[in-house]
Write a protein that holds these residues in place. Structure first.
Motif, PDB file in Angstrom:
ATOM      1  N   ALA A   1       0.838  -1.199   0.000  1.00 21.36           N
ATOM      2  CA  ALA A   1       0.000   0.000   0.000  1.00 21.36           C
ATOM      3  C   ALA A   1       0.878   1.257   0.000  1.00 21.36           C
ATOM      4  O   ALA A   1       0.584   2.232  -0.707  1.00 21.36           O
ATOM      5  CB  ALA A   1      -0.925  -0.006   1.221  1.00 21.36           C
ATOM      6  N   GLY A   2       1.968   1.234   0.780  1.00 19.20           N
ATOM      7  CA  GLY A   2       2.869   2.381   0.824  1.00 19.20           C
ATOM      8  C   GLY A   2       3.575   2.616  -0.497  1.00 19.20           C
ATOM      9  O   GLY A   2       3.685   3.758  -0.966  1.00 19.20           O
ATOM     10  N   VAL A   3       4.049   1.543  -1.123  1.00 18.42           N
ATOM     11  CA  VAL A   3       4.751   1.664  -2.404  1.00 18.42           C
ATOM     12  C   VAL A   3       3.809   2.170  -3.488  1.00 18.42           C
ATOM     13  O   VAL A   3       4.162   3.031  -4.312  1.00 18.42           O
ATOM     14  CB  VAL A   3       5.377   0.315  -2.798  1.00 18.42           C
ATOM     15  N   ARG A   4       2.574   1.647  -3.503  1.00 21.00           N
ATOM     16  CA  ARG A   4       1.594   2.104  -4.490  1.00 21.00           C
ATOM     17  C   ARG A   4       1.246   3.568  -4.295  1.00 21.00           C
ATOM     18  O   ARG A   4       1.100   4.329  -5.266  1.00 21.00           O
ATOM     19  CB  ARG A   4       0.323   1.257  -4.398  1.00 21.00           C
ATOM     20  N   HIS A   5       1.121   3.971  -3.041  1.00 17.61           N
ATOM     21  CA  HIS A   5       0.794   5.366  -2.763  1.00 17.61           C
ATOM     22  C   HIS A   5       1.931   6.302  -3.194  1.00 17.61           C
ATOM     23  O   HIS A   5       1.695   7.392  -3.719  1.00 17.61           O
ATOM     24  CB  HIS A   5       0.514   5.542  -1.273  1.00 17.61           C
ATOM     25  N   ALA A   6       3.181   5.857  -3.001  1.00 13.22           N
ATOM     26  CA  ALA A   6       4.336   6.676  -3.388  1.00 13.22           C
ATOM     27  C   ALA A   6       4.498   6.742  -4.896  1.00 13.22           C
ATOM     28  O   ALA A   6       4.942   7.769  -5.439  1.00 13.22           O
ATOM     29  CB  ALA A   6       5.605   6.120  -2.751  1.00 13.22           C
TER      30      ALA A   6
ATOM     31  N   TYR B   1       5.748   6.804  -8.549  1.00 14.65           N
ATOM     32  CA  TYR B   1       7.048   7.040  -9.195  1.00 14.65           C
ATOM     33  C   TYR B   1       8.059   7.678  -8.240  1.00 14.65           C
ATOM     34  O   TYR B   1       9.265   7.615  -8.487  1.00 14.65           O
ATOM     35  CB  TYR B   1       6.879   7.911 -10.444  1.00 14.65           C
ATOM     36  N   TRP B   2       7.589   8.301  -7.147  1.00 11.18           N
ATOM     37  CA  TRP B   2       8.529   8.858  -6.183  1.00 11.18           C
ATOM     38  C   TRP B   2       9.335   7.757  -5.505  1.00 11.18           C
ATOM     39  O   TRP B   2      10.495   7.962  -5.147  1.00 11.18           O
ATOM     40  CB  TRP B   2       7.804   9.696  -5.136  1.00 11.18           C
ATOM     41  N   PHE B   3       8.726   6.584  -5.323  1.00 12.43           N
ATOM     42  CA  PHE B   3       9.485   5.486  -4.725  1.00 12.43           C
ATOM     43  C   PHE B   3      10.554   4.990  -5.687  1.00 12.43           C
ATOM     44  O   PHE B   3      11.661   4.630  -5.279  1.00 12.43           O
ATOM     45  CB  PHE B   3       8.562   4.328  -4.338  1.00 12.43           C
TER      46      PHE B   3
ATOM     47  N   VAL C   1       5.034  13.156  -1.581  1.00 12.04           N
ATOM     48  CA  VAL C   1       3.821  12.349  -1.790  1.00 12.04           C
ATOM     49  C   VAL C   1       2.702  12.851  -0.883  1.00 12.04           C
ATOM     50  O   VAL C   1       1.518  12.793  -1.239  1.00 12.04           O
ATOM     51  CB  VAL C   1       4.113  10.863  -1.501  1.00 12.04           C
ATOM     52  N   LEU C   2       3.078  13.370   0.296  1.00  7.90           N
ATOM     53  CA  LEU C   2       2.101  13.769   1.301  1.00  7.90           C
ATOM     54  C   LEU C   2       1.865  15.267   1.368  1.00  7.90           C
ATOM     55  O   LEU C   2       0.826  15.713   1.859  1.00  7.90           O
ATOM     56  CB  LEU C   2       2.562  13.287   2.690  1.00  7.90           C
ATOM     57  N   MET C   3       2.850  16.071   0.890  1.00  2.86           N
ATOM     58  CA  MET C   3       2.796  17.518   1.044  1.00  2.86           C
ATOM     59  C   MET C   3       3.053  18.193  -0.297  1.00  2.86           C
ATOM     60  O   MET C   3       3.813  17.669  -1.122  1.00  2.86           O
ATOM     61  CB  MET C   3       3.852  17.977   2.063  1.00  2.86           C
TER      62      MET C   3
ATOM     63  N   VAL D   1       7.398   7.586   5.918  1.00  3.01           N
ATOM     64  CA  VAL D   1       8.804   7.755   5.533  1.00  3.01           C
ATOM     65  C   VAL D   1       9.629   6.566   6.011  1.00  3.01           C
ATOM     66  O   VAL D   1      10.436   6.000   5.254  1.00  3.01           O
ATOM     67  CB  VAL D   1       9.369   9.071   6.118  1.00  3.01           C
ATOM     68  N   ALA D   2       9.449   6.167   7.272  1.00  2.69           N
ATOM     69  CA  ALA D   2      10.217   5.051   7.829  1.00  2.69           C
ATOM     70  C   ALA D   2       9.970   3.765   7.051  1.00  2.69           C
ATOM     71  O   ALA D   2      10.895   2.988   6.791  1.00  2.69           O
ATOM     72  CB  ALA D   2       9.859   4.855   9.301  1.00  2.69           C
ATOM     73  N   LEU D   3       8.723   3.538   6.648  1.00  4.76           N
ATOM     74  CA  LEU D   3       8.384   2.321   5.903  1.00  4.76           C
ATOM     75  C   LEU D   3       9.077   2.287   4.551  1.00  4.76           C
ATOM     76  O   LEU D   3       9.715   1.283   4.193  1.00  4.76           O
ATOM     77  CB  LEU D   3       6.865   2.246   5.715  1.00  4.76           C
TER      78      LEU D   3
END
Length: 340
Positions: A31-36, A38-40, A257-259, A318-320
């Motif tokens: 879920a975290g990778v999908r949310h990020a 191309y930034w990931f 991704v968040l801001m 961020v930590a994840l």
């Protein structure tokens, strides 16, 4: 024999990597990778660029060691080291450091083992020790320089001033200690410390007695980099410091991704405080818990214009993603051990 040792390093790293991967919540990770998005991808690719700084710093030290020493190498007086080969060994060395408890228990012996056939054991040992010293030395400068950055963009409080004074005292003391080590060498002094450690001293005492001359020569080469070639010394330190500064882009990519916008200085402060906490827990594989705790304290402490709940969620996010990136590059580094 070297192939057998490579297999041992590879096997230990893979076992530890598997143990760390199976502890992940794969649903949360995906879920975290999908949310990020191309930034990931940008975060992962960024480290391919950052390892170039580390490789170049080590390359400067190796060539400075070669030019100073009069001991002939096994193959030639000026061996050619492929930049790609040195990059590969650098990445693999960091992967072993990430995956093994104690940090330096895996990567540095591996580097010495790989470099020794090309330039000799003494030169390989001194160049690796010098690089480790330079790598750690740059950390202290990074933490020290982060203190005035904080006060430039944040209002000081009594608590932050006390923390800053403690950090400044710690960093300046460590810098002084390393400068002494650069001037006089650390190989003999480091081995002498092992004389007083139970169980290890049974191995250390005969080793020191049998290799006293080699250890003295390694110390001479360590001291020579700082005393005879200060330009190379400070170039290597500068590259490592620049690598720390550029690594803050990882935090910026994830926070974007968040801001809608992110202050790069805040990203430097986050990575500075987080690496300080993580290095205090150097004995843990992949510094488990240290980085997560560092991100939580730094991001929630800085606020970044977020509500307390949003800052907490950002820290966890961020930590994840940083943990997943570390696992990916650890796996890449371990795979590089098996390549020729």
């Amino acid at each position: 024999m070297r192939r057998n040792y490579k297999n041992i390093f590879f096997g230990i790293g893979i076992i530890v990597l598997i143990l760390m991967v199976i502890q992940l919540d794969f649903t949360q990770v995906w879920a975290g990778v999908r949310h990020a998005g191309y930034w990931f991808v940008a975060v992962v690719l960024l480290w391919a660029f950052l390892y170039v700084f580390n490789t170049t710093s080590w390359w400067l030290i190796i060539h400075s060691t070669l030019h100073r020493s009069s001991t002939p190498t096994p193959r030639s007086s000026s061996p050619r080291l492929s930049p790609f080969w040195l990059y590969k060994v650098t990445v693999a060395g960091f992967a072993l450091n990430y995956a093994t408890p104690g940090g330096l228990m895996g990567g540095e012996p591996y580097r010495i083992m790989m470099l020794s056939p090309k330039i000799g054991t003494e030169r390989a040992s001194s160049s690796v020790i010098l690089y480790v010293m330079t790598h750690i030395f740059s950390h202290f400068w990074f933490w020290l320089l982060s203190i005035p950055l904080f006060f430039i963009i944040h209002q000081p409080t009594t608590v932050t001033i006390l923390i800053a004074v403690a950090m400044a005292t710690f960093c300046t003391t460590a810098i002084w200690f390393f400068m002494k080590g650069y001037k006089r060498g650390l190989a003999v002094r480091g081995m002498d410390l092992l004389r007083h450690i139970p169980y290890i001293k049974k191995w250390a005492i005969p080793f020191i007695n049998d290799h006293k001359q080699q250890l003295d020569r390694i110390d001479q080469q360590i001291a020579a980099l700082h005393n005879q070639n200060p330009r190379t010394f400070w170039s290597a330190v500068g590259l490592e410091l620049l690598c720390r500064i550029c690594s803050a882009a990882e935090i910026m990519f994830i926070l974007l991704v968040l801001m809608p916008c992110v202050n790069y200085i805040d990203c430097i402060l986050i990575i500075s405080f987080t690496t300080l906490i993580a290095n205090m827990l150097f004995f843990m594989p992949l510094q488990l818990g240290g980085r997560e705790g560092g991100f939580l304290m730094s991001i929630t402490g800085l606020g970044l214009g977020l509500t307390p709940e949003a800052a907490l969620n950002a820290a966890i996010f961020v930590a994840l993603l940083v943990r997943v990136r570390e696992l990916i590059w650890t796996a890449i580094g371990l795979m590089l051990i098996k390549t020729k």
